[in-house]
Design an enzyme around this catalytic site. Structure first.
Site: not given
Ligand code: TIU
Length: 230
Positions: A33, A138, A171
């Site tokens: 991500d 995802k 994530c």
């Molecule tokens: N990619 C991921 O970690 N999504 C989140 O929403 N992370 C947060 O820390 N909010």
């Protein structure tokens, strides 16, 4: 220094709780991500009230590992937290949680928040996927839930995963736990992952390698970079 000549050579990285051993041919680098939504102002991370500038600090270290891994000929996986434009894969519980300034699907400065194809949903230029690399969209926090990732890794005979990306305790940790339960050995690169909350990053690293590596291994990127060259 030259790249290792044999993708099937066993490489060893000094890690916690003990050495992480792998072969490039059975290992994938999984980058979680690293998309504008989390790293640049105006995205999902900012809408949740976070200081997104914290996350960009890891980009140079991630670039170094990605370059070395590509040079070694390893499989690269990029993930994005991404929803379909009609939000059919976004549970109302996820969309309605909390009090963000912008909800998933709302129009923000970089396009609709966490929606596939929008500018904010793209991986940052510094780590952009190359043709032939695996890109997984995802709908959840974990990279395995409702995706083809496990199938694609099995087809490539991948048994080991090296993780980078954001955010450490959301994530990245969820994906490492999903991978662990599916039988993969996972290594988290501690200087290539970041959280909006430094204490959560530290806790995640500690709980990953505790109890004899109950979730996996953790290491700095330097010993991995050293192992990738001879
Ligand atoms: N990619 C991921 O970690 N999504 C989140 O929403 N992370 C947060 O820390 N909010």
């Amino acid at each position: 220094m030259t790249a290792i000549s044999h993708r099937s050579q066993t490489l060893t990285v000094a890690a916690q709780p003990f050495d992480f051993c792998f072969e490039v041919c059975n290992t994938a680098l999984v980058i979680i991500d690293m998309q504008r939504d989390f790293i640049e102002p105006g995205g999902f991370g900012a809408s949740l009230g976070n200081d997104v500038s914290l996350l960009s600090a890891i980009v140079p270290a991630c670039q170094s590992v990605l370059a070395a891994w590509r040079h070694a000929g390893g499989v690269v996986v990029h993930t994005r937290e991404a929803h379909a434009a009609d939000l059919s894969d976004c549970p109302p519980a996820k969309r309605n949680r909390g009090q963000p300034t912008l909800r998933i699907g709302d129009a923000g400065p970089m396009g609709r928040i966490l929606v596939s194809g929008e500018h904010g949903n793209q991986i940052i230029d510094a780590l952009a996927p190359l043709d032939g690399e695996i890109v997984i969209d995802k709908p959840g926090k974990g990279a395995f839930y409702a995706t083809t990732l496990h199938t694609r890794l099995q087809q490539l005979h991948i048994s080991h995963l090296i993780f980078m990306g954001v955010t450490t305790e959301v994530c990245v940790q969820t994906s490492m736990r999903e991978a662990n339960d599916r039988g993969y050995d996972g290594l988290l690169l501690v200087d290539c992952t970041e959280s909006y909350f430094p204490q959560f990053k530290a806790a995640t690293i500690a709980m990953t390698h505790a109890q004899g590596g109950i979730v996996g291994w953790t290491a700095a990127s330097a010993p991995l970079l050293s192992a990738l060259v001879v």
